[in-house]
Design an enzyme around this catalytic site. Structure first.
Site, mmCIF file in Angstrom:
data_model
loop_
_atom_site.group_PDB
_atom_site.id
_atom_site.type_symbol
_atom_site.label_atom_id
_atom_site.label_comp_id
_atom_site.label_asym_id
_atom_site.label_seq_id
_atom_site.Cartn_x
_atom_site.Cartn_y
_atom_site.Cartn_z
ATOM 1 N N ASP A 1 9.996 0.433 -6.170
ATOM 2 C CA ASP A 1 10.031 0.157 -4.722
ATOM 3 C C ASP A 1 10.919 1.225 -4.089
ATOM 4 O OD1 ASP A 1 9.686 -1.253 -2.246
ATOM 5 O OD2 ASP A 1 11.637 -2.173 -2.512
ATOM 6 N N SER A 2 10.944 1.228 -2.748
ATOM 7 C CA SER A 2 11.845 2.144 -2.049
ATOM 8 C C SER A 2 13.305 1.733 -2.232
ATOM 9 C CB SER A 2 11.527 2.112 -0.552
ATOM 10 O OG SER A 2 11.639 0.781 -0.079
ATOM 11 N N CYS B 1 6.095 -7.391 2.985
ATOM 12 C CA CYS B 1 7.032 -6.349 2.538
ATOM 13 C C CYS B 1 7.889 -7.021 1.478
ATOM 14 C CB CYS B 1 7.902 -5.884 3.703
ATOM 15 S SG CYS B 1 9.308 -4.861 3.173
ATOM 16 N N THR B 2 8.073 -6.365 0.339
ATOM 17 C CA THR B 2 8.740 -7.049 -0.776
ATOM 18 C C THR B 2 10.223 -7.301 -0.533
ATOM 19 O OG1 THR B 2 8.987 -4.909 -1.896
ATOM 20 C CG2 THR B 2 7.104 -6.276 -2.530
ATOM 21 N N HIS B 3 10.782 -6.672 0.483
ATOM 22 C CA HIS B 3 12.178 -6.985 0.823
ATOM 23 C C HIS B 3 12.318 -8.404 1.399
ATOM 24 C CE1 HIS B 3 12.902 -2.662 0.416
ATOM 25 N NE2 HIS B 3 14.197 -2.879 0.564
ATOM 26 N N TYR C 1 10.296 3.494 2.979
ATOM 27 C CA TYR C 1 8.925 3.944 2.733
ATOM 28 C C TYR C 1 8.016 3.522 3.897
ATOM 29 C CZ TYR C 1 9.151 5.345 -2.268
ATOM 30 O OH TYR C 1 9.376 5.996 -3.446
ATOM 31 N N GLY C 2 8.415 2.470 4.593
ATOM 32 C CA GLY C 2 7.536 1.839 5.576
ATOM 33 C C GLY C 2 7.276 2.636 6.838
ATOM 34 N N CYS D 1 5.832 -2.674 -3.927
ATOM 35 C CA CYS D 1 6.097 -2.191 -2.575
ATOM 36 C C CYS D 1 4.764 -2.130 -1.831
ATOM 37 C CB CYS D 1 6.717 -0.799 -2.663
ATOM 38 S SG CYS D 1 6.837 0.034 -1.075
ATOM 39 N N ASN D 2 4.650 -2.859 -0.740
ATOM 40 C CA ASN D 2 3.378 -2.878 0.003
ATOM 41 C C ASN D 2 3.029 -1.511 0.573
ATOM 42 O OD1 ASN D 2 2.411 -5.925 0.445
ATOM 43 N ND2 ASN D 2 4.630 -5.837 0.305
HETATM 44 N N1 DGL Z 1 9.619 -2.961 0.187
HETATM 45 C C1 DGL Z 1 8.664 -2.106 0.779
HETATM 46 C C2 DGL Z 1 7.342 -2.780 1.052
HETATM 47 O O1 DGL Z 1 7.009 -3.766 0.442
HETATM 48 C C3 DGL Z 1 9.004 -1.186 1.896
HETATM 49 C C4 DGL Z 1 10.312 -1.170 2.549
HETATM 50 C C5 DGL Z 1 10.550 0.176 3.182
HETATM 51 O O2 DGL Z 1 10.169 0.359 4.338
HETATM 52 O O3 DGL Z 1 11.087 1.037 2.473
HETATM 53 O O4 DGL Z 1 6.580 -2.302 1.867
#
Ligand code: DGL
Length: 265
Positions: free
Chosen positions: A11-12, A185-187, A43-44, A74-75
């Protein structure tokens, strides 16, 4: 047949730990190797070509760590790079994920669902495809909230500023009378207690991580590649950012001591 090699996850940042937690619960004997690309977080907001390059580099590292399968936890990375990576590494099982619109659309009673996500995921073809396939006749309100990524990167604090930030993201969804909110988003699963405190019990939060963990098990089972170890598999953590910061936040989020190493460049 069995395979003792580790499963790689990436993930990021710390968000993919919400997936690791479920993989750990379902497959406790598997060894795990987690990479957080915190030097390139978020990453988003990144383009597909940037993400393909970043993620390919991490996948190569995980292959060098002898991983038997990779989970793109990570989506945004899935949106940008899932097909690309599968084409680059045809022999490597790569487990992907997508916003869990399907279960939310099947269960809604109000006919409206919300999706909390990031820009890259919301604007990608994967999400458009998910909506076409599963959300026919359902009103979907998509809410882009990068501020929640940062909140989780700080350890999902339970102070007033955090509460306000979460409440702001949820307000348009509450106003639209949604009864399910998909965590795209996995966060975000690390903010479920914050969200539930604001929303009460009448709105269900949909975390895709348990389904991803089941998919990991299915894929490994089909390849006869599950571990047959008799004790809990060890987990290793790497970050391209600051290892102390990652370790502190990850330990808090997972409720167990984590010691991360720098990702070798
Ligand atoms: N956790 C990431 C996801 O599921 C992205 C978070 C980010 O923007 O870095 O998309």
């Amino acid at each position: 047949m069995s395979d003792p090699r580790p499963i790689g996850l990436l993930d990021s940042g710390v968000g993919g730990l919400s997936v690791l937690r479920e993989v750990r619960r379902l497959l406790p004997f598997e060894r795990l190797c987690y990479v957080a690309d915190q030097a390139h977080l978020p990453y988003g907001t990144r383009s597909a070509s940037e993400l393909q390059q970043l993620v390919e580099r991490i996948v190569r590292f995980l292959i060098a760590q002898d991983c038997k399968a990779i989970v793109l936890a990570c989506n945004a990375a899935n949106t940008a790079a899932l097909h690309y990576l599968r084409a680059q590494f045809p022999d490597l099982p790569i487990i992907g994920m997508e916003p869990a619109v399907k279960p939310a659309a099947e269960r809604t009673r109000t006919g409206s669902i919300g999706v909390l996500t990031t820009q890259t995921t919301a604007q990608g073809a994967l999400y458009a495809n998910v909506l076409t396939r599963f959300a026919d006749g359902v009103r979907v309100i998509t809410q882009i909230c990068p501020q929640l990524v940062w909140l989780v990167e700080q350890g999902a604090p339970e102070d007033e500023a955090a509460r306000r930030s979460v409440a702001e993201c949820l307000a348009p969804l509450q106003a639209a009378n949604v009864d399910h909110i998909v965590l795209g988003c996995t966060h975000f699963p690390f903010l479920i207690p914050h969200m539930q405190a604001i929303l009460g019990e009448s709105i269900s939060l949909v975390d895709p991580a348990p389904a991803v963990a089941r998919q990991v098990r299915r894929v490994l089972e089909a390849r006869e590649a599950l571990s047959e170890a008799a004790s809990q598999g060890e987990a290793h953590f790497f970050t391209s950012g600051a290892p102390e910061q990652f370790s502190r936040v990850a330990s808090r989020l997972l409720g167990t001591p984590i010691q991360a190493l720098p990702l070798p460049v």
